[in-house]
Enzyme design. Sequence first.
Site, PDB file in Angstrom:
ATOM      1  N   HIS A  27     -14.377  20.918  54.892  1.00  0.00           N
ATOM      2  CA  HIS A  27     -15.807  21.732  55.244  1.00  0.00           C
ATOM      3  C   HIS A  27     -15.607  22.968  54.266  1.00  0.00           C
ATOM      4  CE1 HIS A  27     -18.265  24.568  58.223  1.00  0.00           C
ATOM      5  NE2 HIS A  27     -18.704  24.521  57.057  1.00  0.00           N
TER       6      HIS A  27
ATOM      7  N   MET B 135     -12.014  28.469  53.692  1.00  0.00           N
ATOM      8  CA  MET B 135     -12.748  29.691  53.701  1.00  0.00           C
ATOM      9  C   MET B 135     -12.273  30.812  52.542  1.00  0.00           C
ATOM     10  SD  MET B 135     -12.976  30.593  57.617  1.00  0.00           S
ATOM     11  CE  MET B 135     -13.263  29.359  59.119  1.00  0.00           C
TER      12      MET B 135
ATOM     13  N   SER C 167     -10.587  20.255  64.372  1.00  0.00           N
ATOM     14  CA  SER C 167     -10.318  21.367  63.569  1.00  0.00           C
ATOM     15  C   SER C 167      -8.793  21.975  63.455  1.00  0.00           C
ATOM     16  CB  SER C 167     -11.640  22.460  63.443  1.00  0.00           C
ATOM     17  OG  SER C 167     -11.072  23.548  62.899  1.00  0.00           O
TER      18      SER C 167
ATOM     19  N   ASP D 246     -11.238  23.518  57.475  1.00  0.00           N
ATOM     20  CA  ASP D 246     -11.876  24.481  57.392  1.00  0.00           C
ATOM     21  C   ASP D 246     -11.315  25.444  56.203  1.00  0.00           C
ATOM     22  OD1 ASP D 246     -14.210  24.306  59.451  1.00  0.00           O
ATOM     23  OD2 ASP D 246     -12.579  24.491  60.799  1.00  0.00           O
TER      24      ASP D 246
ATOM     25  N   HIS E 158     -10.466  17.771  60.490  1.00  0.00           N
ATOM     26  CA  HIS E 158     -11.669  18.588  60.079  1.00  0.00           C
ATOM     27  C   HIS E 158     -10.922  20.014  59.546  1.00  0.00           C
ATOM     28  CE1 HIS E 158     -15.734  20.428  59.969  1.00  0.00           C
ATOM     29  NE2 HIS E 158     -15.190  21.789  60.141  1.00  0.00           N
TER      30      HIS E 158
ATOM     31  N   MET F 213     -24.202  23.560  61.865  1.00  0.00           N
ATOM     32  CA  MET F 213     -23.238  24.908  62.252  1.00  0.00           C
ATOM     33  C   MET F 213     -24.098  25.424  63.623  1.00  0.00           C
ATOM     34  SD  MET F 213     -20.717  25.010  60.511  1.00  0.00           S
ATOM     35  CE  MET F 213     -19.951  26.370  61.657  1.00  0.00           C
TER      36      MET F 213
ATOM     37  N   MET G  65     -16.452  26.452  53.084  1.00  0.00           N
ATOM     38  CA  MET G  65     -17.136  27.758  53.427  1.00  0.00           C
ATOM     39  C   MET G  65     -16.947  28.776  52.133  1.00  0.00           C
ATOM     40  SD  MET G  65     -16.675  27.703  57.311  1.00  0.00           S
ATOM     41  CE  MET G  65     -15.416  26.373  57.095  1.00  0.00           C
TER      42      MET G  65
ATOM     43  N   ASP H 160     -20.528  21.783  64.620  1.00  0.00           N
ATOM     44  CA  ASP H 160     -19.257  22.435  64.429  1.00  0.00           C
ATOM     45  C   ASP H 160     -19.741  23.927  65.106  1.00  0.00           C
ATOM     46  OD1 ASP H 160     -17.202  23.816  63.691  1.00  0.00           O
ATOM     47  OD2 ASP H 160     -17.409  23.416  61.256  1.00  0.00           O
TER      48      ASP H 160
END
Length: 238
Positions: free
Chosen positions: A65, A36, A7, A34, A32, A136, A67, A174
């Site tokens: 991913h 957000m 990540s 992330d 990975h 998660m 979010m 994760d």
Amino acid sequence: MIDLCFSILASDFAHLADEVAAATRGGGSIVHVDIMDGHFVPNITFGPPVVKALRPITKLPLDCHLMIENPDAFIPAFAEAGADMISVQQEACRHLHRTLQLIAAHDVLPGVVINPATPVDMLIEVLPMVHHVLVMSVNPGFGGQEFLPLALEKIAYLAALRTEMGLNFRIEVDGGVDNDTVASVVKAGAEMLVAGSAVFEKGRTEKNARELLKRARRAEPASASAKKAPVKGKARRR
Ligand code: DX5
Ligand code: ZN
């Protein structure tokens, strides 16, 4: 069987390409990313331009991913930017089935994510359409949090469901995956291991990645390593 999904959230952003290269040399096999939005989670990170910037600097799959609230509005942009996999949070999707179809329609491998408080059973109907399920093991929003052991039972249950239903989705975990917790997630049945802090801390990215992978492989059931097929292209979309 085992993929180290590093990540980049925990990496040195001023040297992102070097960080990705170092994690790759250490055996990392998936990037990975992330995403957000400051709404679904109390933090803001990257958007499609960062995915686009990553695309030419690595051959590894980009695992985005999301979010974010309203992922449907952004899936085309992430696909266009070069994402190979996109996972969405079950909690953010009112029409999860439609959202997963949308990801697949963009020729991207669809994944679904559940928060620590969300039961695996919320996913049963969509399991046949996903490439991976992400469990998660922290509440999403930040790197460097402590691993929540409740994830282990969920991973093991998913592995049992996969056999029972005759499916072949992959199981990803994760949050808080480090040298101390990695064996437990592998033994429970996780194969895509996301790690941020454990890979990028103290500027020893390559060495950290190698050590984490070594511990993960040591924990792998003998049968899994025997039938291990190092296919880089990954399973194709169903
Ligand atoms: C948390 C993110 C994770 C995070 C993991 O919301 O989804 O991917 O980067 O970081 P570590 O490995 O530090 O727990
Ligand atoms: Zn993540």
